[in-house]
Design a protein around this motif. Structure first.
Motif, PDB file in Angstrom:
ATOM      1  N   THR A  32       0.818  -1.207   0.000  1.00  0.00           N
ATOM      2  CA  THR A  32       0.000   0.000   0.000  1.00  0.00           C
ATOM      3  C   THR A  32       0.851   1.255   0.000  1.00  0.00           C
ATOM      4  OG1 THR A  32      -0.077  -0.070   2.422  1.00  0.00           O
ATOM      5  CG2 THR A  32      -1.868  -1.154   1.227  1.00  0.00           C
ATOM      6  N   SER A  33       2.172   1.108  -0.131  1.00  0.00           N
ATOM      7  CA  SER A  33       3.050   2.277  -0.110  1.00  0.00           C
ATOM      8  C   SER A  33       2.902   3.065  -1.400  1.00  0.00           C
ATOM      9  CB  SER A  33       4.507   1.835   0.073  1.00  0.00           C
ATOM     10  OG  SER A  33       4.946   1.120  -1.057  1.00  0.00           O
ATOM     11  N   MET A  34       3.450   4.285  -1.370  1.00  0.00           N
ATOM     12  CA  MET A  34       3.309   5.178  -2.515  1.00  0.00           C
ATOM     13  C   MET A  34       4.432   4.928  -3.508  1.00  0.00           C
ATOM     14  SD  MET A  34       2.301   8.534  -0.336  1.00  0.00           S
ATOM     15  CE  MET A  34       3.632   8.206   0.797  1.00  0.00           C
ATOM     16  N   GLY A  35       4.437   3.778  -4.129  1.00  0.00           N
ATOM     17  CA  GLY A  35       5.455   3.480  -5.121  1.00  0.00           C
ATOM     18  C   GLY A  35       5.167   4.223  -6.413  1.00  0.00           C
ATOM     19  N   THR A  36       6.184   4.368  -7.256  1.00  0.00           N
ATOM     20  CA  THR A  36       5.987   5.085  -8.507  1.00  0.00           C
ATOM     21  C   THR A  36       5.021   4.332  -9.407  1.00  0.00           C
ATOM     22  OG1 THR A  36       7.109   6.020 -10.423  1.00  0.00           O
ATOM     23  CG2 THR A  36       7.993   3.959  -9.572  1.00  0.00           C
ATOM     24  N   GLU A  37       4.148   5.081 -10.064  1.00  0.00           N
ATOM     25  CA  GLU A  37       3.128   4.469 -10.912  1.00  0.00           C
ATOM     26  C   GLU A  37       3.641   4.207 -12.320  1.00  0.00           C
ATOM     27  OE1 GLU A  37      -0.212   7.029 -10.777  1.00  0.00           O
ATOM     28  OE2 GLU A  37      -0.689   6.603  -8.677  1.00  0.00           O
ATOM     29  N   PHE A  38       4.760   4.848 -12.672  1.00  0.00           N
ATOM     30  CA  PHE A  38       5.326   4.613 -13.995  1.00  0.00           C
ATOM     31  C   PHE A  38       6.846   4.758 -13.906  1.00  0.00           C
ATOM     32  CE2 PHE A  38       4.454   9.027 -13.448  1.00  0.00           C
ATOM     33  CZ  PHE A  38       5.469   9.715 -14.089  1.00  0.00           C
ATOM     34  N   ALA A  77       7.084   2.090 -18.459  1.00  0.00           N
ATOM     35  CA  ALA A  77       6.226   1.047 -17.880  1.00  0.00           C
ATOM     36  C   ALA A  77       5.168   1.726 -17.019  1.00  0.00           C
ATOM     37  CB  ALA A  77       7.062   0.086 -17.047  1.00  0.00           C
ATOM     38  N   GLU A  78       3.919   1.310 -17.165  1.00  0.00           N
ATOM     39  CA  GLU A  78       2.827   1.944 -16.433  1.00  0.00           C
ATOM     40  C   GLU A  78       2.079   0.985 -15.517  1.00  0.00           C
ATOM     41  OE1 GLU A  78       0.271   4.109 -18.999  1.00  0.00           O
ATOM     42  OE2 GLU A  78       1.834   5.471 -19.709  1.00  0.00           O
ATOM     43  N   SER A  79       1.943  -0.273 -15.896  1.00  0.00           N
ATOM     44  CA  SER A  79       1.231  -1.217 -15.032  1.00  0.00           C
ATOM     45  C   SER A  79       2.161  -1.711 -13.921  1.00  0.00           C
ATOM     46  CB  SER A  79       0.732  -2.409 -15.847  1.00  0.00           C
ATOM     47  OG  SER A  79       1.824  -3.197 -16.310  1.00  0.00           O
TER      48      SER A  79
END
Length: 250
Positions: free
Chosen positions: A48-54, A62-64
């Motif tokens: 649930t951490s705020m990892g990079t989305e892309f 990479a986006e997914s």
């Protein structure tokens, strides 16, 4: 409609970036408090951490979640793979290769009988030097597990560690770790703006403590008194004053 979605995604990325920067600042500011520091690192590693989305690597974005994970793996694999660089210092490279050859020569000429077996007292001391409240390793084990396991674990480790020495080899299975990219600064989609922190297995950490303590005893007996860097109980600042005096006399 498409333009609106793009604007929304951009706003979401900007918000996530701001939250991520705040989280990293908290991690950096908490280094004086190990408990808080590792708590924040665990939060950064959680699902649930705020990892990079892309993430962008070699011109590809990479986006997914699956693509980002694969891109991280590719990036760190590239870092660990030696490459031929035209701008590399050949003289420095030659010195490194000479050091490696010397180490290999010493290891190949040594005999297993010359290496003292690891004692249970060494294992007991190493276990209780492990820090508490750290993240679990790849096997789900923490320092507290080792400390509470009792004499039966020490007996088992005594057999395992001495087998390492006898075979002069450490199994690949315990060289694995959990690598977490921690954001530093700059563009969040650039992997080079992250620092990798690896949680290694507790069984390997304990073995390393034992080897380090043995090396420390050798260093204390043979190391020059003028060596103050990377030495417990002293600092390079200790050498600053005599160096300054010598410089002024010349």
């Amino acid at each position: 409609m498409i333009a609106a979605k793009r604007i929304l995604r951009k706003a979401q990325r900007q918000l996530a970036c701001r939250k991520r920067k705040i989280a990293i600042e908290e991690i950096m500011e908490s280094k004086g408090d190990p408990t808080t520091f590792y708590k924040l690192v665990r939060q950064q590693r959680s699902s649930t951490s705020m990892g990079t989305e892309f993430l962008t690597l070699n011109g590809k974005t990479a986006e997914s979640i699956e693509e980002v994970t694969q891109t991280w793996a590719q990036y760190f694999q590239q870092l660990a793979t030696p490459t031929a660089e035209s701008t590399y210092d050949d003289l420095h490279l030659g010195k490194i290769q000479d050091d490696i050859n010397l180490i290999n020569q010493i290891c190949n000429s040594s005999h297993q009988d010359d290496i003292p077996t690891i004692t249970k007292d060494e294992i007991h001391t190493a276990i209780y030097k492990l820090n508490n409240s750290k993240a679990a390793d790849i096997f789900g084990i923490t320092a507290e597990h080792f400390k509470l396991a009792g004499p039966s674990l020490i007996t088992a480790l005594h057999c395992v560690y001495n087998r390492f020495i006898k075979n002069q080899k450490i199994p690949e299975s315990i060289k694995r770790g959990i690598l977490t990219p921690i954001y530093k600064k700059g563009a969040p989609d650039n992997p080079g703006n992250y620092r990798g922190i690896t949680v290694t297995p507790v069984i390997l950490k304990t073995f390393e403590h034992i080897i380090r303590q043995r090396h420390q005893i050798i260093l204390e007996e043979t190391q020059s008194r003028l060596q103050t860097g990377f030495t417990k109980g002293t600092s390079p600042l200790v050498s600053a004053r005599p160096t300054y005096r010598v410089h002024n006399r010349i």
